[in-house]
Motif scaffolding. Structure first.
Motif, PDB file in Angstrom:
ATOM      1  N   LEU A  41       0.846  -1.201   0.000  1.00 51.51           N
ATOM      2  CA  LEU A  41       0.000   0.000   0.000  1.00 51.51           C
ATOM      3  C   LEU A  41       0.879   1.247   0.000  1.00 51.51           C
ATOM      4  CD1 LEU A  41      -2.738   1.436   0.165  1.00 51.51           C
ATOM      5  CD2 LEU A  41      -2.596   1.270   2.669  1.00 51.51           C
ATOM      6  N   LEU A  46      -8.730  -3.645   0.811  1.00 46.01           N
ATOM      7  CA  LEU A  46      -7.373  -3.733   1.354  1.00 46.01           C
ATOM      8  C   LEU A  46      -6.983  -5.177   1.650  1.00 46.01           C
ATOM      9  CD1 LEU A  46      -7.514  -0.697   3.811  1.00 46.01           C
ATOM     10  CD2 LEU A  46      -6.117  -0.831   1.738  1.00 46.01           C
ATOM     11  N   THR A 103      -4.147  -3.122   6.888  1.00 46.83           N
ATOM     12  CA  THR A 103      -3.176  -3.641   5.928  1.00 46.83           C
ATOM     13  C   THR A 103      -2.107  -4.468   6.621  1.00 46.83           C
ATOM     14  OG1 THR A 103      -3.591  -1.668   4.578  1.00 46.83           O
ATOM     15  CG2 THR A 103      -1.661  -2.989   4.022  1.00 46.83           C
TER      16      THR A 103
END
Length: 377
Positions: A120, A148, A198
């Motif tokens: 990310l 995510l 994440t």
């Protein structure tokens, strides 16, 4: 090749094999490789490599001499762009692994390890355009979490037996304010929650993996707010139990024209606080911007080498500092040539090797710092 979100295929292509290698005569440095020197203190040395534009081989990987240099000097590679959202996800429901597979297949063939960069990149400028207007559904909080976690499961899960160290999150702190960046995700979920989701999913996928927060705060003047913001973020991770193992220090260091060139005491305080919280360290994207040095090549190369040596000596005096990766090995291929050109229009001399693949004083500075590095603890 694109694949749907709920299936994964392994690419086979003639491009992955590459062409025969031929390092220019006399280009290889004599003596131990940089990776051999790094291994003496329990580390690895590596570099980024890229394929260039989608559907082509125009990046560093396209040059057989560059591939040969990577094999000669490195034990570890990282994709320059091929594993970022913009490269992997042409749309919300499709993934394209072609370019990443080319690099991973090469690394496997040559016995080189591979790092993941990045699950990310929390910066609106570098996320794909479709994401900025994406509809996360009737329950956007759950929609954000699903996107995510699906991304981490697909990408990290696809390579869990080949990549064990990931830059899970990249550049989530605004360098100018020290505050968290806003993205399409943060319209529905606080930034810290986006990052926590994440990292927790990455730990689920890689229970023994090294999970890294990566950012470009540096030791030059003007980075105090950035450093403070990163420290607040790292402190928050610890308080919330977010599974972060290390700080990736990008190390795009820059020689400044006039005035103090670096804030040694402030930088040391920053690093001390990071390791004091129990984090490891990596040097993930090392190069030297030479904009503050004169045009004369001999003087400039020595200035770059001296500056790099001071920085690396400090970083490698910490037993918590692990692998060292350059963001490119050869001057002419460096991202700095286009991103931050010199005012005199001369090419930057920012990498260990020049455009003719000849080792420079910077290469010896890196080698000297690796020779003197404290053993990892």
């Amino acid at each position: 090749m694109t694949i749907s979100l709920n299936r994964r295929q392994v690419m086979t292509t003639a491009l992955a094999a590459g062409a025969a290698m031929s390092l220019p005569s006399g280009a290889a440095a004599t003596g131990p490789s940089l990776n051999d020197l790094a291994r003496q203190s329990g580390r690895r040395f590596g570099s980024c490599v890229g394929t260039g534009r989608p559907g082509t081989l125009t990046g560093t990987f396209a040059d057989p001499a560059y591939r040969d240099l990577l094999v000669a000097e490195c034990g570890l590679l990282v994709a320059e762009n091929e594993m970022k959202w913009g490269a992997l996800r042409p749309s919300a429901d499709l993934f394209s692994f072609d370019r990443a597979e080319i690099l991973l297949n090469f690394a496997k063939e040559k016995g080189l390890a591979f790092r993941g960069h990045t699950l990310l990149w929390h910066h609106v400028k570098w996320l794909p355009a479709w994401l900025n207007s994406h509809d996360f559904g009737a329950d956007p909080v759950k929609g954000v979490e699903k996107m995510l976690t699906d991304h981490v499961a697909m990408v990290a899960g696809s390579y869990k037996n080949r990549i064990t160290s990931w830059d899970v999150v990249n550049e989530a702190v605004d360098a100018d304010t020290g505050l968290m960046r806003e993205t399409a995700f943060t319209r529905h979920v606080p930034a810290e929650t986006v990052l926590d989701i994440t990292f927790h999913k990455a730990r689920e996928v890689l229970p023994q993996g090294q999970l890294v927060y990566n950012d470009y705060m540096s030791w030059e003047p003007g980075h105090a707010k950035h450093r403070d913001g990163v420290l607040r973020l790292l402190e928050g991770f610890r308080k919330r139990g977010t599974p972060v193992d290390a700080l990736g220090v990008q190390s795009h260091i820059m020689v400044i024209d006039g005035g103090p060139r670096y804030e040694e005491a402030a930088w040391k305080r920053f690093i001390d606080e990071v390791v004091g919280m129990g984090y490891g360290l990596l040097i993930t994207e090392f190069d030297v911007n030479d904009k503050g040095l004169p045009g004369d090549i001999v003087a400039r190369d020595q200035g770059v080498a001296d500056y790099a040596r001071a920085y690396l000596d400090m970083m490698l005096s910490y037993k918590q500092t692990g692998d060292v990766l350059a963001w490119g090995m050869v001057d002419k291929y460096s991202w700095l040539q286009g991103f931050t050109p010199r005012t005199d229009k001369k090419p930057q001399r920012c990498c260990p090797y020049d455009e003719n693949f000849q080792p420079k004083p910077l290469r010896e500075a890196i080698a000297a710092s690796l020779r003197g590095a404290v053993t990892r603890g």
